[in-house]
Scaffold this motif. Sequence first.
Motif, PDB file in Angstrom:
ATOM      1  N   GLU A 184      29.443 100.389  60.017  1.00  0.00           N
ATOM      2  CA  GLU A 184      28.256  99.802  60.439  1.00  0.00           C
ATOM      3  C   GLU A 184      27.950  98.653  59.391  1.00  0.00           C
ATOM      4  O   GLU A 184      27.492  97.262  59.771  1.00  0.00           O
ATOM      5  CB  GLU A 184      27.214 100.585  60.381  1.00  0.00           C
ATOM      6  CG  GLU A 184      27.065 101.706  61.613  1.00  0.00           C
ATOM      7  CD  GLU A 184      26.288 102.661  61.759  1.00  0.00           C
ATOM      8  OE1 GLU A 184      25.275 102.528  60.620  1.00  0.00           O
ATOM      9  OE2 GLU A 184      26.211 103.668  62.550  1.00  0.00           O
ATOM     10  N   ILE A 185      28.543  98.869  58.232  1.00  0.00           N
ATOM     11  CA  ILE A 185      28.058  97.803  57.003  1.00  0.00           C
ATOM     12  C   ILE A 185      28.923  96.668  56.929  1.00  0.00           C
ATOM     13  O   ILE A 185      28.644  95.763  57.019  1.00  0.00           O
ATOM     14  CB  ILE A 185      28.007  98.468  55.828  1.00  0.00           C
ATOM     15  CG1 ILE A 185      26.705  99.415  55.445  1.00  0.00           C
ATOM     16  CG2 ILE A 185      28.132  97.465  54.453  1.00  0.00           C
ATOM     17  CD1 ILE A 185      26.700 100.250  54.192  1.00  0.00           C
ATOM     18  N   GLU A 186      30.247  97.096  57.540  1.00  0.00           N
ATOM     19  CA  GLU A 186      31.367  95.901  57.707  1.00  0.00           C
ATOM     20  C   GLU A 186      30.713  94.891  58.771  1.00  0.00           C
ATOM     21  O   GLU A 186      31.097  93.720  58.588  1.00  0.00           O
ATOM     22  CB  GLU A 186      32.643  96.643  58.067  1.00  0.00           C
ATOM     23  CG  GLU A 186      33.188  97.308  56.682  1.00  0.00           C
ATOM     24  CD  GLU A 186      34.562  97.992  57.122  1.00  0.00           C
ATOM     25  OE1 GLU A 186      35.301  98.180  56.074  1.00  0.00           O
ATOM     26  OE2 GLU A 186      34.641  98.657  58.007  1.00  0.00           O
ATOM     27  N   LYS A 187      30.335  95.772  60.052  1.00  0.00           N
ATOM     28  CA  LYS A 187      29.615  94.687  60.868  1.00  0.00           C
ATOM     29  C   LYS A 187      28.671  94.009  60.542  1.00  0.00           C
ATOM     30  O   LYS A 187      28.688  92.843  60.889  1.00  0.00           O
ATOM     31  CB  LYS A 187      29.370  95.762  62.033  1.00  0.00           C
ATOM     32  CG  LYS A 187      29.087  94.954  63.372  1.00  0.00           C
ATOM     33  CD  LYS A 187      28.366  95.991  64.578  1.00  0.00           C
ATOM     34  CE  LYS A 187      28.203  95.331  65.726  1.00  0.00           C
ATOM     35  NZ  LYS A 187      27.544  96.206  66.642  1.00  0.00           N
ATOM     36  N   GLU A 188      27.747  94.648  59.824  1.00  0.00           N
ATOM     37  CA  GLU A 188      26.542  93.729  59.172  1.00  0.00           C
ATOM     38  C   GLU A 188      27.004  92.633  58.239  1.00  0.00           C
ATOM     39  O   GLU A 188      26.717  91.394  58.297  1.00  0.00           O
ATOM     40  CB  GLU A 188      25.572  94.756  58.500  1.00  0.00           C
ATOM     41  CG  GLU A 188      24.736  95.633  59.493  1.00  0.00           C
ATOM     42  CD  GLU A 188      23.778  94.653  60.365  1.00  0.00           C
ATOM     43  OE1 GLU A 188      23.178  93.773  59.819  1.00  0.00           O
ATOM     44  OE2 GLU A 188      23.500  94.966  61.524  1.00  0.00           O
ATOM     45  N   HIS A 189      28.026  93.047  57.418  1.00  0.00           N
ATOM     46  CA  HIS A 189      28.772  92.091  56.792  1.00  0.00           C
ATOM     47  C   HIS A 189      29.454  90.930  57.288  1.00  0.00           C
ATOM     48  O   HIS A 189      29.237  89.508  57.063  1.00  0.00           O
ATOM     49  CB  HIS A 189      29.752  92.687  55.825  1.00  0.00           C
ATOM     50  CG  HIS A 189      30.640  91.668  54.841  1.00  0.00           C
ATOM     51  ND1 HIS A 189      31.780  91.747  54.910  1.00  0.00           N
ATOM     52  CD2 HIS A 189      30.034  91.116  53.853  1.00  0.00           C
ATOM     53  CE1 HIS A 189      32.205  90.702  53.834  1.00  0.00           C
ATOM     54  NE2 HIS A 189      30.927  90.456  52.984  1.00  0.00           N
ATOM     55  N   GLU A 190      30.117  91.063  58.642  1.00  0.00           N
ATOM     56  CA  GLU A 190      30.624  90.198  59.393  1.00  0.00           C
ATOM     57  C   GLU A 190      29.589  88.957  60.151  1.00  0.00           C
ATOM     58  O   GLU A 190      29.716  87.990  59.897  1.00  0.00           O
ATOM     59  CB  GLU A 190      31.692  90.655  60.346  1.00  0.00           C
ATOM     60  CG  GLU A 190      32.903  91.445  59.856  1.00  0.00           C
ATOM     61  CD  GLU A 190      33.700  92.090  60.717  1.00  0.00           C
ATOM     62  OE1 GLU A 190      33.123  92.107  61.929  1.00  0.00           O
ATOM     63  OE2 GLU A 190      34.675  92.974  60.504  1.00  0.00           O
ATOM     64  N   THR A 191      28.490  89.966  60.474  1.00  0.00           N
ATOM     65  CA  THR A 191      27.557  89.040  60.966  1.00  0.00           C
ATOM     66  C   THR A 191      26.929  88.147  60.130  1.00  0.00           C
ATOM     67  O   THR A 191      26.449  87.060  60.459  1.00  0.00           O
ATOM     68  CB  THR A 191      26.474  90.263  61.774  1.00  0.00           C
ATOM     69  OG1 THR A 191      27.053  90.834  62.693  1.00  0.00           O
ATOM     70  CG2 THR A 191      25.078  89.205  62.231  1.00  0.00           C
ATOM     71  N   GLY A 192      26.776  88.652  58.804  1.00  0.00           N
ATOM     72  CA  GLY A 192      26.112  87.786  57.547  1.00  0.00           C
ATOM     73  C   GLY A 192      26.933  86.527  57.503  1.00  0.00           C
ATOM     74  O   GLY A 192      26.390  85.368  57.186  1.00  0.00           O
ATOM     75  N   ILE A 193      28.366  86.800  57.459  1.00  0.00           N
ATOM     76  CA  ILE A 193      29.173  85.692  57.203  1.00  0.00           C
ATOM     77  C   ILE A 193      28.924  84.634  58.254  1.00  0.00           C
ATOM     78  O   ILE A 193      28.785  83.516  57.857  1.00  0.00           O
ATOM     79  CB  ILE A 193      30.621  86.176  57.040  1.00  0.00           C
ATOM     80  CG1 ILE A 193      30.793  86.917  55.835  1.00  0.00           C
ATOM     81  CG2 ILE A 193      31.559  84.909  57.071  1.00  0.00           C
ATOM     82  CD1 ILE A 193      32.152  87.836  55.538  1.00  0.00           C
ATOM     83  N   VAL A 194      28.764  84.989  59.564  1.00  0.00           N
ATOM     84  CA  VAL A 194      28.621  83.941  60.549  1.00  0.00           C
ATOM     85  C   VAL A 194      27.269  83.249  60.330  1.00  0.00           C
ATOM     86  O   VAL A 194      27.333  81.999  60.531  1.00  0.00           O
ATOM     87  CB  VAL A 194      28.664  84.755  61.896  1.00  0.00           C
ATOM     88  CG1 VAL A 194      28.229  83.808  63.072  1.00  0.00           C
ATOM     89  CG2 VAL A 194      30.188  85.182  62.090  1.00  0.00           C
ATOM     90  N   GLU A 195      26.152  84.075  59.989  1.00  0.00           N
ATOM     91  CA  GLU A 195      25.048  83.592  59.857  1.00  0.00           C
ATOM     92  C   GLU A 195      24.845  82.459  58.577  1.00  0.00           C
ATOM     93  O   GLU A 195      24.082  81.422  58.802  1.00  0.00           O
ATOM     94  CB  GLU A 195      23.857  84.318  59.660  1.00  0.00           C
ATOM     95  CG  GLU A 195      23.585  85.305  60.899  1.00  0.00           C
ATOM     96  CD  GLU A 195      22.602  86.532  60.853  1.00  0.00           C
ATOM     97  OE1 GLU A 195      22.068  86.693  59.440  1.00  0.00           O
ATOM     98  OE2 GLU A 195      22.480  87.182  61.679  1.00  0.00           O
ATOM     99  N   ILE A 196      25.805  82.736  57.582  1.00  0.00           N
ATOM    100  CA  ILE A 196      25.739  81.960  56.476  1.00  0.00           C
ATOM    101  C   ILE A 196      26.165  80.668  56.946  1.00  0.00           C
ATOM    102  O   ILE A 196      25.513  79.532  56.440  1.00  0.00           O
ATOM    103  CB  ILE A 196      26.412  82.583  55.300  1.00  0.00           C
ATOM    104  CG1 ILE A 196      26.050  83.548  54.652  1.00  0.00           C
ATOM    105  CG2 ILE A 196      27.001  81.479  54.314  1.00  0.00           C
ATOM    106  CD1 ILE A 196      26.539  84.475  53.761  1.00  0.00           C
ATOM    107  N   ARG A 197      27.107  80.582  57.821  1.00  0.00           N
ATOM    108  CA  ARG A 197      27.698  79.526  58.074  1.00  0.00           C
ATOM    109  C   ARG A 197      26.646  78.424  58.945  1.00  0.00           C
ATOM    110  O   ARG A 197      26.686  77.345  58.845  1.00  0.00           O
ATOM    111  CB  ARG A 197      29.103  79.612  59.112  1.00  0.00           C
ATOM    112  CG  ARG A 197      30.287  80.219  58.282  1.00  0.00           C
ATOM    113  CD  ARG A 197      31.552  80.386  58.726  1.00  0.00           C
ATOM    114  NE  ARG A 197      32.528  81.120  58.194  1.00  0.00           N
ATOM    115  CZ  ARG A 197      33.122  82.202  58.556  1.00  0.00           C
ATOM    116  NH1 ARG A 197      32.885  82.522  59.739  1.00  0.00           N
ATOM    117  NH2 ARG A 197      34.042  82.685  57.719  1.00  0.00           N
ATOM    118  N   GLN A 198      26.008  79.255  59.607  1.00  0.00           N
ATOM    119  CA  GLN A 198      24.837  78.573  60.406  1.00  0.00           C
ATOM    120  C   GLN A 198      23.753  77.975  59.802  1.00  0.00           C
ATOM    121  O   GLN A 198      23.117  76.987  60.249  1.00  0.00           O
ATOM    122  CB  GLN A 198      24.575  79.509  61.511  1.00  0.00           C
ATOM    123  CG  GLN A 198      25.454  80.021  62.576  1.00  0.00           C
ATOM    124  CD  GLN A 198      26.389  79.001  63.324  1.00  0.00           C
ATOM    125  OE1 GLN A 198      25.836  77.917  63.663  1.00  0.00           O
ATOM    126  NE2 GLN A 198      27.643  78.914  63.255  1.00  0.00           N
TER     127      GLN A 198
END
Length: 129
Positions: free
Chosen positions: A34-48
């Motif tokens: 779950e934390i890895e999934k949140e981490h991946e989502t955060g990386i996408v959001e950072i780019r945006q």
Amino acid sequence: MSHASTLNHIHSTINQKLADVESRIERVKTAKKEIEKEHETGIVEIRQILHPHLNSHWTGDFASDFDDERDEAHTSMYNIVNGKYEGYISQLERKISRWKLKSTALNWREQQLKRRIIYSLSGKKRLIS
């Protein structure tokens, strides 16, 4: 209580502990995913955060303030996603490793106990050490 029943009781206790350890490992693995999934989502959001790029037509105090705040948001998000999340993931990996080590030790004890039970039930008077 006979020797064989004592060994069987110990065997049962080890199996209960082993089941508990396996359950804990699975819970920690689930949390890690779950934390890895949140981490991946955060990386996408950072780019945006930095999109769209401001072009030369958008100037002035408002544009500068907006760009500064956007940079701050990007930096904060980057620190959280690439610092805290990775730290949490590392902690969970260490917990998984510790629980797996405990599981291995319990499995080893169970195997040793099985040998003792078999030896005890075969009518021998001395236990295998």
